[in-house]
Every structure is written in structure tokens, then in C-alpha cells.
Enzyme design. Sequence first.
Site, PDB file in Angstrom:
ATOM      1  N   ARG A   1       0.908   2.884  -3.298  1.00 33.48           N
ATOM      2  CA  ARG A   1      -0.282   3.708  -3.581  1.00 33.48           C
ATOM      3  C   ARG A   1      -0.127   5.088  -2.935  1.00 33.48           C
ATOM      4  O   ARG A   1      -0.424   6.117  -3.556  1.00 33.48           O
ATOM      5  CB  ARG A   1      -1.527   2.993  -3.059  1.00 33.48           C
ATOM      6  CG  ARG A   1      -2.845   3.783  -3.200  1.00 33.48           C
ATOM      7  CD  ARG A   1      -3.998   2.874  -2.824  1.00 33.48           C
ATOM      8  NE  ARG A   1      -5.223   3.584  -2.490  1.00 33.48           N
ATOM      9  CZ  ARG A   1      -6.148   3.942  -3.369  1.00 33.48           C
ATOM     10  NH1 ARG A   1      -5.977   3.682  -4.659  1.00 33.48           N
ATOM     11  NH2 ARG A   1      -7.248   4.564  -2.986  1.00 33.48           N
TER      12      ARG A   1
ATOM     13  N   TYR B   1      -2.709  13.556   1.716  1.00 33.87           N
ATOM     14  CA  TYR B   1      -1.453  13.555   0.956  1.00 33.87           C
ATOM     15  C   TYR B   1      -0.888  14.965   0.789  1.00 33.87           C
ATOM     16  O   TYR B   1       0.311  15.118   0.577  1.00 33.87           O
ATOM     17  CB  TYR B   1      -1.666  12.894  -0.403  1.00 33.87           C
ATOM     18  CG  TYR B   1      -2.060  11.453  -0.273  1.00 33.87           C
ATOM     19  CD1 TYR B   1      -1.165  10.497   0.204  1.00 33.87           C
ATOM     20  CD2 TYR B   1      -3.350  11.023  -0.589  1.00 33.87           C
ATOM     21  CE1 TYR B   1      -1.543   9.165   0.357  1.00 33.87           C
ATOM     22  CE2 TYR B   1      -3.724   9.706  -0.448  1.00 33.87           C
ATOM     23  CZ  TYR B   1      -2.817   8.778   0.026  1.00 33.87           C
ATOM     24  OH  TYR B   1      -3.194   7.475   0.184  1.00 33.87           O
TER      25      TYR B   1
ATOM     26  N   HIS C   1     -11.225   7.724  -4.412  1.00 31.92           N
ATOM     27  CA  HIS C   1     -11.754   8.157  -3.116  1.00 31.92           C
ATOM     28  C   HIS C   1     -13.131   8.782  -3.303  1.00 31.92           C
ATOM     29  O   HIS C   1     -13.311   9.621  -4.180  1.00 31.92           O
ATOM     30  CB  HIS C   1     -10.828   9.195  -2.469  1.00 31.92           C
ATOM     31  CG  HIS C   1      -9.556   8.617  -1.934  1.00 31.92           C
ATOM     32  ND1 HIS C   1      -8.424   9.372  -1.690  1.00 31.92           N
ATOM     33  CD2 HIS C   1      -9.222   7.340  -1.582  1.00 31.92           C
ATOM     34  CE1 HIS C   1      -7.464   8.602  -1.232  1.00 31.92           C
ATOM     35  NE2 HIS C   1      -7.928   7.372  -1.153  1.00 31.92           N
TER      36      HIS C   1
ATOM     37  N   HIS D   1       0.823  -1.212   0.000  1.00 38.40           N
ATOM     38  CA  HIS D   1       0.000   0.000   0.000  1.00 38.40           C
ATOM     39  C   HIS D   1       0.861   1.267   0.000  1.00 38.40           C
ATOM     40  O   HIS D   1       0.378   2.340  -0.358  1.00 38.40           O
ATOM     41  CB  HIS D   1      -0.944  -0.012   1.201  1.00 38.40           C
ATOM     42  CG  HIS D   1      -2.249   0.674   0.940  1.00 38.40           C
ATOM     43  ND1 HIS D   1      -3.180   0.185   0.048  1.00 38.40           N
ATOM     44  CD2 HIS D   1      -2.772   1.823   1.444  1.00 38.40           C
ATOM     45  CE1 HIS D   1      -4.228   1.003   0.027  1.00 38.40           C
ATOM     46  NE2 HIS D   1      -4.003   1.995   0.852  1.00 38.40           N
TER      47      HIS D   1
END
Length: 311
Positions: free
Chosen positions: A256, A288, A279, A253
Site C-alpha cells: 500500500r 508519501y 485517507h 502494508h
Amino acid sequence: MSEHPVYDDAVERLLSRFYSRLLAVERKAPLTAETYRTAVEIFLHWVSDKVGTDLQDRLSSLSVTDIVYYFTWRKTGGVDELTVAKDVSALRAFGNFLVGIRIWNENLVLQIERPKIHRNLPRVLEPEQVDTLLAAIDISTPLGIRDRALFELIYSCGLRISEASGLLLQNVHLQERFMVVLGKGGKERMIPFGYDAWFWLSRWLNEIRPGLSGRNNPATVFLNSRGQPLSRKGIWKRFQDIEAVSGVSAKVHTLRHSFATHLLAGGADLRSVQELLGHSDLATTQIYTHIDNEELQLYHEEFFPKRGGSK
């Protein structure tokens, strides 16, 4: 499990009805439905200590205070806030189910607030670390070509491990360099992929996969050594091996997370990254931006160190 076989049978029957409703009526994703089922099973075995001759009596005798005690019991048992929050969501769905079959007059769990989740920023790799990780894959073997294609694609498209495992041949458009991905909740999204991912995916699909697929030719892009669809567990195990060889500490992950952060750092807008990640809530993507801001702060401190005193 409790020490009451008859009670346990009743639990299994009720769980089966609840699980079927989640899939057929509420259209929950199978992974979500399974998570809810597991959470409710723990709750029902806790209920086994309540006074009552059968399961329905025990459930109907519950109060909001009992529900509070249950979540307190879960917390003191060592589960974290995220798990408790998932439990609340699962039991709210179960409460609606109990109201529907007339065991409860009202959904008691709606009076319980979800705990606030203090999210830690996800770990992100530097581009150079991603290069080191991918370069550690042994491409001298057929499955090495597969692994390089797999992890290049996960990074290039920001895929979840379940999305990579379930990726269908019919949804990959090599010439146009984009794919259609089935994400959470059965939502589809279209994602372009870069040259490196295209190069290794082309080699896997054209040179290696035909020799593994056999007569059955599974619909999924990635196969294991027996020509069967590559499972999520299989992807996870391969990544662990590559991580050990590369010396780069990460999880699948993490690729990602790195994909999203590198896009934003390169100037991509938040809405576009949200669409690429699949999302449903922009707030999930915004985490992020905090990672990028922290990175910028580190760069600033490196090139503009604090000076002692004032002039």
C-alpha cells in the site's frame, strides 16, 4: 485480571455497555470499537487498586492526577507514543460514556493532551522489488493464482489487508476495471486497477474460484482452500511465505505504501492519491511526498556527487 471476581464481573458489564454504545450510537468501526474496549479494560484493571467498595465508587473517586499517573504507568511499562495516543482517544470516549451514565460529572480525560507522534517514514519497495516479490508466487497451483490476483490487487489499488479480505464480488467490475472498496469507518471509495491485476483477477474469478466456492458461494472475492472467506490472518501468513521465497523484506502494508509513493513519483496529484487511499486527512497522505523527496535526494547525490573544495 484482578483478584476480585465481583469487581471483574462489574468490569465486563461496563465494558459491554461501552462497546455497544461505540457501535450503535457513535457508529465506530468494529476494529476501532474493539481497540477502545481493550484499552479501557487495561485502565479498569489498573483502577482495581484504587480505594472503593465497588467499581462505580472507584471510578467516581478518580481525579485528573490519577489519570496522569495512569498514563505515566503505561509509558514506564514500555508502550510507545502511538499506543499512548490511542489510549488517550479510547479513554476520552470512555469518559464521555461515564458522564452519560452519571458516574463522572465531567470528562477528566479531556484535560490530558495526546502525545505528539514522531512518525517514521513507511518503508517502500522499488518497482523492481515489487516485481520480484510478485514473480515469486507459484502460479502453477490454483491457490497460487489466487495469491497472485490478491497481491497484484493490493498493490494496484493500495488496499489495506482488511479491505482485501472483505472485498465483495458484487463490488468488482472486471470489464470496467474498477472496484468499490469499503474502508475505515464504513466509507466507500471507487478504485481503478491496472492490467496485471485485471489479468490475474480474471483468471482467479473465472477459472479457479468457481471450483472452490461450492453451493454456499461466499460473497467475498478471495477464498481459502476450504471455500471460506480468506481471513486477514490468512493473507498475512501467505505473504510471509512469499516474502521468504522472494528474498524481498516487506509487509503486506508495504504494498500500500509503495502504491502511493509510486503514484506520486509518476506525477499523480496529492488529492487524487488521498481519494484512492481513503485517507480522511490530507496530512496523512502527505507523508508519501517526503518519501519521494528523500528518493529524489538520493538520485541527486548519485548523479551529482559532492566535490571536495571550491574552485
